[in-house]
Enzyme design. Sequence first.
Site, PDB file in Angstrom:
ATOM      1  N   ASP A  63       0.845  -1.450  -0.008  1.00 41.35           N
ATOM      2  CA  ASP A  63      -0.140   0.172   0.232  1.00 41.35           C
ATOM      3  C   ASP A  63       0.715   1.254   0.041  1.00 41.35           C
ATOM      4  O   ASP A  63       2.126   1.187   0.347  1.00 41.35           O
ATOM      5  CB  ASP A  63      -1.044  -0.005   1.082  1.00 41.35           C
ATOM      6  CG  ASP A  63      -0.260  -0.367   2.582  1.00 41.35           C
ATOM      7  OD1 ASP A  63       1.138  -0.346   2.561  1.00 41.35           O
ATOM      8  OD2 ASP A  63      -0.971  -0.909   3.453  1.00 41.35           O
ATOM      9  N   ASN A 132      -7.259  -3.229  14.298  1.00 45.48           N
ATOM     10  CA  ASN A 132      -8.682  -3.369  13.899  1.00 45.48           C
ATOM     11  C   ASN A 132      -8.743  -4.628  13.068  1.00 45.48           C
ATOM     12  O   ASN A 132     -10.103  -4.896  12.249  1.00 45.48           O
ATOM     13  CB  ASN A 132      -9.453  -1.986  13.219  1.00 45.48           C
ATOM     14  CG  ASN A 132      -8.633  -1.655  12.097  1.00 45.48           C
ATOM     15  OD1 ASN A 132      -7.713  -2.307  11.703  1.00 45.48           O
ATOM     16  ND2 ASN A 132      -9.247  -0.843  11.418  1.00 45.48           N
ATOM     17  N   HIS A 134      -6.971  -4.914  10.109  1.00 45.50           N
ATOM     18  CA  HIS A 134      -6.695  -4.536   8.663  1.00 45.50           C
ATOM     19  C   HIS A 134      -5.564  -5.224   8.366  1.00 45.50           C
ATOM     20  O   HIS A 134      -4.515  -5.639   9.195  1.00 45.50           O
ATOM     21  CB  HIS A 134      -6.450  -3.139   8.474  1.00 45.50           C
ATOM     22  CG  HIS A 134      -5.559  -2.328   8.885  1.00 45.50           C
ATOM     23  ND1 HIS A 134      -5.523  -0.985   8.878  1.00 45.50           N
ATOM     24  CD2 HIS A 134      -4.229  -2.721   9.290  1.00 45.50           C
ATOM     25  CE1 HIS A 134      -4.476  -0.539   9.459  1.00 45.50           C
ATOM     26  NE2 HIS A 134      -3.625  -1.707   9.577  1.00 45.50           N
ATOM     27  N   GLU A 139      -9.583  -2.133   5.402  1.00 46.47           N
ATOM     28  CA  GLU A 139     -10.141  -1.870   6.670  1.00 46.47           C
ATOM     29  C   GLU A 139     -11.451  -2.771   6.932  1.00 46.47           C
ATOM     30  O   GLU A 139     -11.840  -3.506   5.949  1.00 46.47           O
ATOM     31  CB  GLU A 139     -10.494  -0.420   6.770  1.00 46.47           C
ATOM     32  CG  GLU A 139      -9.499   0.599   6.467  1.00 46.47           C
ATOM     33  CD  GLU A 139      -8.476   0.693   7.778  1.00 46.47           C
ATOM     34  OE1 GLU A 139      -8.493  -0.075   8.591  1.00 46.47           O
ATOM     35  OE2 GLU A 139      -7.500   1.469   7.559  1.00 46.47           O
TER      36      GLU A 139
HETATM   37  P1  PGA Z   1       2.128  -1.830  12.950  1.00 42.71           P
HETATM   38  O1  PGA Z   1       1.265  -1.715  11.932  1.00 42.71           O
HETATM   39  O2  PGA Z   1       3.248  -2.845  12.488  1.00 42.71           O
HETATM   40  O3  PGA Z   1       3.107  -0.321  12.973  1.00 42.71           O
HETATM   41  O4  PGA Z   1       1.490  -1.987  14.140  1.00 42.71           O
HETATM   42  C1  PGA Z   1       0.767  -2.732  11.465  1.00 42.71           C
HETATM   43  C2  PGA Z   1      -0.358  -2.493  10.457  1.00 42.71           C
HETATM   44  O5  PGA Z   1      -1.137  -1.595  10.660  1.00 42.71           O
HETATM   45  O6  PGA Z   1      -0.551  -3.275   9.441  1.00 42.71           O
END
Ligand code: PGA
Length: 241
Positions: A63, A132, A134, A139
């Site tokens: 992304d 959450n 994702h 999302e």
């Molecule tokens: P993080 O993010 O590794 O910074 O916890 C993970 C994500 O949001 O995919």
Amino acid sequence: MRVEVFDDYAGLSQRASDLVAGLIRTNPASVLGLPTGSTPEGFYTALCRSGASFQGVRTFNLDEYVGLPREHAQSYYTFMKQHLYDHVDLPPEQAHIPNGMAPDLEAECRRYEETLRAAGGLDVVVLGIGLNGHIGFNEPGAAWDAPTHPVMLAQATREANARFFGSLEAVPTRALTMGIGTILRAHRILLLASGSAKAEIVKRTVEGALSISVPATALQSHPNVTVLVDRAAAGMLSSVA
Ligand code: PGA
């Protein structure tokens, strides 16, 4: 889903690197799907030290934010430059990230999917996971058959990422992300999670019911997923002693 539990973050990072470096040694023309975020930093550090040659490798990031120039300190291009591109022999034209500055975002997403398809699809995709659930920027509510597409970021995601931008207002509202459909077509999936804050979402992902409100549960439908977690992130799994 296979779950591998490590004593600490260094252990899961090294294991992720060993798996990906092993794949590259077996197939020097491997096509990798790659994440950003805090979790994969240790994986990249280990991968850069692995000695694997990226000369024939193609990489496709999950992304990118919409509206951040490539050179912006928080763009995922900048992240990849700092954590991988500057340290390995990956030819720049073989490193792909969706262009969040493209004038036509839908067309950019179609182009990205086409480039990935022409490369033969993902041999492996490495994923982090949001609080959450994702994966990439898919999302809660995201369709499980979606290709790369533009998305609105969930408020929770913008809040989680505000720490990198200094303020919530500075966090972009949109992004381009590989879809869950793109991710599920990878031959192999590695999901990385570290720390007790991720324990609940790891449990829902591995042991919970499939639900579009928890995007990562889509991974239960894939035949070759390995979840790499440290003890803290595995803390709520009933299947782990
Ligand atoms: P993080 O993010 O590794 O910074 O916890 C993970 C994500 O949001 O995919």
